[in-house]
Design an enzyme around this catalytic site. Structure first.
Site, short mmCIF file in Angstrom:
data_model
loop_
_atom_site.label_atom_id
_atom_site.label_comp_id
_atom_site.label_asym_id
_atom_site.label_seq_id
_atom_site.Cartn_x
_atom_site.Cartn_y
_atom_site.Cartn_z
N CYS A 172 0.85 -1.17 0.00
CA CYS A 172 0.00 0.00 0.00
C CYS A 172 0.89 1.23 0.00
O CYS A 172 1.66 1.43 0.95
CB CYS A 172 -0.89 -0.01 1.25
SG CYS A 172 -1.92 1.44 1.44
N CYS A 223 -0.79 3.65 -6.75
CA CYS A 223 -1.69 2.99 -5.80
C CYS A 223 -1.90 1.57 -6.31
O CYS A 223 -2.07 1.36 -7.52
CB CYS A 223 -3.02 3.74 -5.71
SG CYS A 223 -4.28 2.89 -4.72
#
Length: 261
Positions: free
Chosen positions: A73, A183
């Protein structure tokens, strides 16, 4: 130690794109994937909360028997990577937007970065740009709501298409010839992003680089192998709802358990 699993965690299910690259490169490893969907989206959370949450998860994964940790992440890396490294004694690979490789690939000197607001505002991202892209123009485009729409509505949904229309246009208009997918959710919509960019623009995803780095760390610690390719999926949220999304993204049914660090 070799037979223990590798832990992978993300705020949600974007990290499954990283997990896919990890399993392709390391088929003889077992993996435990944790989606912290109770607190999704991370991109709108305060940095202090993400730092504390990241350390809590990492410490719990150590107790759970992980032999290595992948922070899949970008937002969690930006807020918590240093604190996690200080808190646990494991091989750790943490994602960050691929600004450095984008610089080497760019011919025009203009790089686009699509990421969450939290990632782009982080000190870690600013340092990354300052260290590697001072001679380049970096078009940092925040994409609020995109990761959540990919999970909730699906990669091919009208909601996602509308958000991509908004977020990709400024990068295309700036003349970027390399666009960083900052992302882990965004590789699920890479084709749709590419359709909105001029022909020849390269999309950069860091999943394979993360897999190579993890392999190097495991080899250095004599921790390679020992598994059988097993995968466990867990969430801090609602397993049934997460299971529906997993089925949609992976194209197959997977059991999802509830796990709270």
């Amino acid at each position: 130690m070799n037979s223990q699993p590798i832990a992978v965690f993300d705020s949600g299910l974007g990290g499954l794109t990283v997990l896919r690259a990890l399993r392709e490169r390391l088929p003889q490893e077992d993996f435990f994937y944790f989606a912290d969907t109770r607190y999704l989206p991370y991109g709108d959370r305060p940095e202090a909360f993400l730092r504390e949450r990241g350390v809590l998860i990492a410490e719990a994964l150590v107790r759970h028997g992980a032999k290595a940790l992948v922070v899949a992440c970008n937002t969690a890396t930006a807020a918590a990577a240093e604190a996690i490294r200080a808190a646990v004694d494991l091989p750790i690979v943490a994602l960050e937007p691929g600004v450095k490789p984008a610089v080497t690939q760019s011919r025009t000197g203009v790089i686009g970065v699509l990421a969450t607001t939290r990632t782009l505002h982080s000190e870690r991202f600013q340092r990354l740009v300052g260290n590697h892209a001072q001679q380049h123009r970096v078009v940092a485009q925040a994409c609020p709501g995109l990761a959540e729409a990919i999970e909730t509505d699906g990669p091919d949904s009208a909601a996602v298409e509308q958000l991509l229309d908004t977020f990709v246009a400024p990068v295309a208009e700036a003349g970027a010839d390399v666009v960083v997918l900052g992302c882990t959710h965004y590789p699920w919509v890479a084709a749709a992003i590419a359709r909105r960019l001029p022909a020849g623009v390269a999309l950069l995803d860091t999943g394979e680089a993360v897999a190579r780095q993890l392999e190097r760390l495991l080899a250095a610690g004599n921790l390679l192998g020992g598994g059988s390719g097993q995968l466990r999926l867990a969430t801090s949220g609602a397993p049934q709802a997460v299971g529906v999304t997993v089925d949609r993204l992976l194209g197959k049914k997977m059991h999802v358990e509830h796990w709270e660090p």
